[in-house]
Enzyme design. Structure first.
Site, short mmCIF file in Angstrom:
data_model
loop_
_atom_site.label_atom_id
_atom_site.label_comp_id
_atom_site.label_asym_id
_atom_site.label_seq_id
_atom_site.Cartn_x
_atom_site.Cartn_y
_atom_site.Cartn_z
N HIS A 59 35.76 44.48 40.08
CA HIS A 59 35.29 45.32 39.17
C HIS A 59 35.06 46.68 39.56
CE1 HIS A 59 32.71 41.17 37.73
NE2 HIS A 59 33.99 41.09 37.79
N ASP A 93 34.42 40.49 42.34
CA ASP A 93 33.37 41.54 41.94
C ASP A 93 33.59 42.81 42.40
OD1 ASP A 93 30.83 42.14 41.33
OD2 ASP A 93 30.18 40.22 41.04
#
Ligand SMILES: *[C@@H]1O[C@H](CO)[C@@H](O)[C@H](O)[C@H]1NC(C)=O
Ligand SMILES: *[C@@H]1O[C@H](CO)[C@@H](O)[C@H](O)[C@H]1NC(C)=O
Ligand SMILES: *[C@@H]1O[C@H](CO)[C@@H](O)[C@H](O)[C@H]1NC(C)=O
Length: 383
Positions: free
Chosen positions: A232, A209
């Site tokens: 991310h 993430d």
């Protein structure tokens, strides 16, 4: 002579040894949960600097929550590998596996690894779709710490976020590494919130993430010489979901490489909420993007899994944001996306020397409710 004596005194005071508390003193059990807590009590009560030593080897540890205020500075040096229970239920409802709170001058150092053993937890991570889901523990919670450092160690396979920094002042991560697979859900690297003067330096963060994310109330943050990917990317937000959110201000992100990440640098706010706050003075410079899906993105219509309506615009004002010297490759044609709020358009956005390519051709930029100042080489905006 006087100079020599002064030099000697300085040398002595600078190399003053802290009292070392070897964790083995509390038994040679592989499970160090109890020993850790006992060592902390002793270290925290010491009137001079102390260091808890966890030497190389493998250890197991359940959830721990240790607190100050302490009488003097405390360091924990970890050279071994400490494993969390793989079963997420074994940690009970601990928000974090290792929670350290209310300390001034805390240091976590060493070449050791904190292994969150997250694989089983990731499979059960269904909080996006289930209301009564099990909330997994993060590896670290650093809460209300001042003048503190995390150096050298690695955080691996956390069940949830790796690190949560809350209410800290003057907190530095240096040469701190994070590793988890690309497919691990919700394993954000370092999340910072309600904290001032936080630095993330010389670190590699590979996770499933966000690499580093800044929540509300993050101020004076520097992220430098960091490599992100997979994951991310670096993110400000998401903001606007909860009432009472504080401004995010004064961020410098410099000399970072993003490899294969979904986003490079991103600022995201939710639409359709009443939250009013500001994001200002965000500076991103000297980036190399390698195969990044959305290298540069401001998204004030952030609404994943269609959880919200975009009917009402975000009320969060974004201003003074610069993207400078951003090079490399994009995995999408629209390499720069700036979608600002129609109720409070972005102001003072600048694109300077942004040269990214998609399949060998220059990327395009989409700009909505923002008129960025363009200097040097940078894509022109279309709506
Ligand atoms: C940290 O600094 C804040 C602000 O100066 C202070 O209020 C707080 O008591 C300090 N905390 C500790 C644990 O020293
Ligand atoms: C920040 O914390 C570090 C580590 O404890 C310390 O050396 C430094 O002096 C602190 N900086 C300020 C401005 O207090
Ligand atoms: C930029 O970061 C890399 C690590 O990713 C480091 O090796 C290099 O020295 C840094 N460059 C500067 C100018 O600080």
């Amino acid at each position: 002579m006087v100079a020599n004596v002064l030099f000697l005194l300085l040398t002595i005071s600078c190399t003053a040894q802290s009292t070392v508390i070897d964790i083995k003193k509390f038994g040679r059990n592989k499970d160090i949960t109890q020993a850790f807590t006992k060592a902390w009590k002793e270290a925290c009560a010491s009137t001079s600097a102390s260091k808890i030593l966890i030497s190389s080897g493998e250890y197991k540890m359940n959830a721990v929550n240790v607190k100050g205020p302490c009488k003097a500075s405390v360091e924990i040096q970890v050279d071994g590998t400490i494993q969390a229970p793989a079963d997420p239920y074994a940690l009970k409802d601990a928000y974090e596996w290792i929670k350290i709170e209310y300390v001034d001058s805390f240091t976590l150092s060493g070449k050791g690894t904190f292994d969150g053993k997250g694989a089983i937890a990731w499979k059960h991570n269904n909080c996006r779709t289930h209301q009564n889901c099990k909330r997994n523990s993060m590896n670290f919670g650093f809460n209300f710490l001042n003048n503190s450092i995390v150096r050298g160690v690695t955080s691996k396979d956390s069940k949830n976020f790796h690190v949560n920094v809350l209410g800290c002042n003057n907190f530095t991560f240096d040469n701190f590494h994070i590793s988890a697979p690309e497919t691990s859900i919700n394993t954000d690297g370092i999340h910072i919130g309600r904290s001032t003067n936080v630095k993330v330096l010389n670190s590699n963060i590979a996770t499933g993430d966000d690499c580093v994310s800044l929540g509300d109330g993050s101020r004076e943050v520097i992220i430098k010489n960091v490599k992100c990917g997979p994951g991310h990317g670096i993110s400000v937000g998401s903001l606007g979901k909860y009432a009472g959110e504080e401004p995010v201000e004064n961020l410098l992100v410099k000399n970072c490489t993003m490899t294969g990440t979904d986003n490079g640098v991103r600022i995201k706010t939710w639409p359709n909420t009443a939250v009013v706050t500001t994001v200002t003075n965000m500076h991103f410079e000297d980036f190399t993007m390698v195969n990044v899906l959305h290298p540069v993105i401001i998204d004030q219509e952030y609404c994943p899994w269609n959880q919200c309506s975009k009917e009402n615009p975000s009320k969060i004002k974004i201003s003074k944001v610069t993207f400078k010297n951003i090079k490399g490759t994009s995995r999408s044609k629209e390499g720069v996306t700036l979608i600002c709020s129609r109720s409070v358009p972005c102001e003072g956005v600048e694109l300077s020397e942004v040269s990214l390519t998609y399949n060998g051709a220059p990327i395009v930029a989409k700009c909505v409710n923002v008129k960025p100042k363009i200097t040097g080489k940078a894509p022109k905006c279309s709506a």
